[in-house]
Motif scaffolding. Structure first.
Motif, PDB file in Angstrom:
ATOM      1  N   GLU A 267      -0.928  11.453   1.927  1.00 58.11           N
ATOM      2  CA  GLU A 267       0.299  11.748   2.679  1.00 58.11           C
ATOM      3  C   GLU A 267       0.171  11.286   4.124  1.00 58.11           C
ATOM      4  O   GLU A 267       1.121  10.742   4.702  1.00 58.11           O
ATOM      5  CB  GLU A 267       0.599  13.247   2.614  1.00 58.11           C
ATOM      6  CG  GLU A 267       1.084  13.713   1.243  1.00 58.11           C
ATOM      7  CD  GLU A 267       1.235  15.217   1.148  1.00 58.11           C
ATOM      8  OE1 GLU A 267       0.694  15.917   2.042  1.00 58.11           O
ATOM      9  OE2 GLU A 267       1.870  15.698   0.187  1.00 58.11           O
ATOM     10  N   SER A 268      -1.011  11.482   4.719  1.00 58.70           N
ATOM     11  CA  SER A 268      -1.214  11.018   6.095  1.00 58.70           C
ATOM     12  C   SER A 268      -1.226   9.492   6.152  1.00 58.70           C
ATOM     13  O   SER A 268      -0.835   8.897   7.158  1.00 58.70           O
ATOM     14  CB  SER A 268      -2.524  11.584   6.653  1.00 58.70           C
ATOM     15  OG  SER A 268      -3.651  11.040   5.982  1.00 58.70           O
TER      16      SER A 268
ATOM     17  N   VAL B 219       0.848  -1.204   0.000  1.00 58.37           N
ATOM     18  CA  VAL B 219       0.000   0.000   0.000  1.00 58.37           C
ATOM     19  C   VAL B 219       0.876   1.243   0.000  1.00 58.37           C
ATOM     20  O   VAL B 219       0.623   2.206  -0.747  1.00 58.37           O
ATOM     21  CB  VAL B 219      -0.938  -0.003   1.228  1.00 58.37           C
ATOM     22  CG1 VAL B 219      -1.671   1.335   1.338  1.00 58.37           C
ATOM     23  CG2 VAL B 219      -1.953  -1.138   1.143  1.00 58.37           C
ATOM     24  N   TYR B 220       1.914   1.229   0.827  1.00 59.70           N
ATOM     25  CA  TYR B 220       2.853   2.355   0.912  1.00 59.70           C
ATOM     26  C   TYR B 220       3.475   2.641  -0.456  1.00 59.70           C
ATOM     27  O   TYR B 220       3.540   3.789  -0.898  1.00 59.70           O
ATOM     28  CB  TYR B 220       3.931   2.011   1.939  1.00 59.70           C
ATOM     29  CG  TYR B 220       4.976   3.075   2.159  1.00 59.70           C
ATOM     30  CD1 TYR B 220       4.787   4.077   3.111  1.00 59.70           C
ATOM     31  CD2 TYR B 220       6.177   3.076   1.436  1.00 59.70           C
ATOM     32  CE1 TYR B 220       5.755   5.048   3.331  1.00 59.70           C
ATOM     33  CE2 TYR B 220       7.140   4.041   1.648  1.00 59.70           C
ATOM     34  CZ  TYR B 220       6.927   5.027   2.596  1.00 59.70           C
ATOM     35  OH  TYR B 220       7.881   5.998   2.804  1.00 59.70           O
TER      36      TYR B 220
ATOM     37  N   ARG C   6       4.753   4.745  10.715  1.00 59.61           N
ATOM     38  CA  ARG C   6       4.750   4.572  12.166  1.00 59.61           C
ATOM     39  C   ARG C   6       4.407   3.136  12.566  1.00 59.61           C
ATOM     40  O   ARG C   6       4.788   2.675  13.641  1.00 59.61           O
ATOM     41  CB  ARG C   6       3.753   5.537  12.814  1.00 59.61           C
ATOM     42  CG  ARG C   6       4.152   7.005  12.730  1.00 59.61           C
ATOM     43  CD  ARG C   6       3.298   7.856  13.656  1.00 59.61           C
ATOM     44  NE  ARG C   6       1.891   7.806  13.282  1.00 59.61           N
ATOM     45  CZ  ARG C   6       1.308   8.653  12.452  1.00 59.61           C
ATOM     46  NH1 ARG C   6       2.026   9.617  11.885  1.00 59.61           N
ATOM     47  NH2 ARG C   6       0.016   8.566  12.175  1.00 59.61           N
ATOM     48  N   SER C   7       3.679   2.435  11.700  1.00 58.70           N
ATOM     49  CA  SER C   7       3.195   1.091  12.038  1.00 58.70           C
ATOM     50  C   SER C   7       4.187  -0.009  11.707  1.00 58.70           C
ATOM     51  O   SER C   7       4.124  -1.100  12.278  1.00 58.70           O
ATOM     52  CB  SER C   7       1.874   0.806  11.298  1.00 58.70           C
ATOM     53  OG  SER C   7       0.883   1.746  11.647  1.00 58.70           O
TER      54      SER C   7
ATOM     55  N   ARG D 111      -7.303  14.968  -1.416  1.00 57.26           N
ATOM     56  CA  ARG D 111      -6.860  13.589  -1.595  1.00 57.26           C
ATOM     57  C   ARG D 111      -5.366  13.469  -1.338  1.00 57.26           C
ATOM     58  O   ARG D 111      -4.897  12.491  -0.751  1.00 57.26           O
ATOM     59  CB  ARG D 111      -7.190  13.109  -3.002  1.00 57.26           C
ATOM     60  CG  ARG D 111      -6.939  11.619  -3.182  1.00 57.26           C
ATOM     61  CD  ARG D 111      -7.236  11.138  -4.583  1.00 57.26           C
ATOM     62  NE  ARG D 111      -6.959   9.722  -4.710  1.00 57.26           N
ATOM     63  CZ  ARG D 111      -6.686   9.102  -5.846  1.00 57.26           C
ATOM     64  NH1 ARG D 111      -6.689   9.784  -6.970  1.00 57.26           N
ATOM     65  NH2 ARG D 111      -6.428   7.812  -5.871  1.00 57.26           N
ATOM     66  N   ARG D 112      -4.593  14.462  -1.775  1.00 56.07           N
ATOM     67  CA  ARG D 112      -3.149  14.434  -1.549  1.00 56.07           C
ATOM     68  C   ARG D 112      -2.843  14.402  -0.050  1.00 56.07           C
ATOM     69  O   ARG D 112      -1.999  13.616   0.406  1.00 56.07           O
ATOM     70  CB  ARG D 112      -2.480  15.640  -2.203  1.00 56.07           C
ATOM     71  CG  ARG D 112      -0.962  15.725  -1.947  1.00 56.07           C
ATOM     72  CD  ARG D 112      -0.320  16.844  -2.733  1.00 56.07           C
ATOM     73  NE  ARG D 112      -0.395  16.575  -4.157  1.00 56.07           N
ATOM     74  CZ  ARG D 112       0.439  15.785  -4.803  1.00 56.07           C
ATOM     75  NH1 ARG D 112       1.435  15.187  -4.156  1.00 56.07           N
ATOM     76  NH2 ARG D 112       0.326  15.595  -6.099  1.00 56.07           N
TER      77      ARG D 112
END
Length: 241
Positions: free
Chosen positions: A199-200, A176-177, A207-208, A194-195
């Motif tokens: 980005e978030s 996904v990344y 972080r995960s 959407r951008r």
């Protein structure tokens, strides 16, 4: 908080902040921990998990984002260090060393292990007779606060607090990344909303998955090898060893 607890907290916080590229100066006479960005004062960390700062030190977007990150790191570090200090020792079978029992549910334990490099987190399964541990998953201590986040997530999944089907695996998150980055790095037109959402998303994935960069590198390498193999096969070219 005792002087020893404060010292351990500041040591752990210093490691976590340095992991994210911040400069941490020695504790001040007032008992505060100075944090700098680009060799300039950013804020002061308190032993309560809070920070103190001046508005002019977070005047632009970049420094404000950096301050928000420091706030997040200090809160998370204070959270788990408080648990480490209060947790009982994990005494199981032949396990030796300083391991603290942070959580125990449905035959799975979450432990914290203080080291000179920072806190290491481990999830283990208890054997049926509860006299030994098995199948340890280790997080940190060099991963900063992301190690704690990943360990909690793993404990929740292994113990059944969260259904595994409700969570993406690290392998899924890596893909996904990569896909999100391909969209952001392309010339494909997308709305600002959407951008920001995308980005978030990649920030949350980062972080995960503590070893995200290594996993992305492996995934990229495997894909390049696959493409090379296809090109070779389709071209009919032969190579000597």
């Amino acid at each position: 908080m005792s002087a020893e607890e404060k010292s351990r907290y500041f040591q752990e916080l210093t490691l976590n902040l340095q992991h994210e590229g911040f400069i941490v100066k020695p504790e001040t006479a007032e008992g505060l921990l100075p944090v700098e960005l680009d060799d300039q004062r950013l804020c002061l960390a308190l032993d309560t998990g809070a920070v103190r700062y001046w508005r002019e030190d977070a005047a632009d977007d970049r420094r404000k984002a950096a301050l928000d990150k420091v706030v997040s790191i200090t809160k998370t570090t204070a959270e788990y260090m408080h648990q480490i200090e209060a947790a009982p020792r994990l005494m199981v079978g032949s396990l030796t060393g300083d391991y603290r029992l942070l959580a125990d549910f449905n035959g799975v334990v979450l432990a914290g292990h203080p080291t000179k490099y920072g806190i290491q987190f481990i999830t283990w399964e208890r054997m049926p007779e509860r006299s030994s541990l098995n199948a340890g998953n280790y997080y940190g201590p060099s991963g900063g606060v992301d190690s704690y986040t990943a360990a909690k997530r793993n404990f929740a999944a292994r113990s059944g607090l969260i259904l595994r089907s409700d969570l993406f695996s690290p392998e899924q998150l890596v893909e996904v990344y990569r896909c999100v980055h391909e969209i952001l790095d392309s010339s494909y037109p997308i709305t600002e909303g959407r951008r920001k959402c995308l980005e978030s998303t990649i920030e949350q994935i980062a972080r995960s998955v503590p070893d995200l960069n290594e996993r992305v590198e492996i995934s990229n390498g495997e894909e390049l090898e696959y493409v090379d193999a296809l090109l070779t096969e389709n071209s009919g070219m032969q190579f000597t060893s």
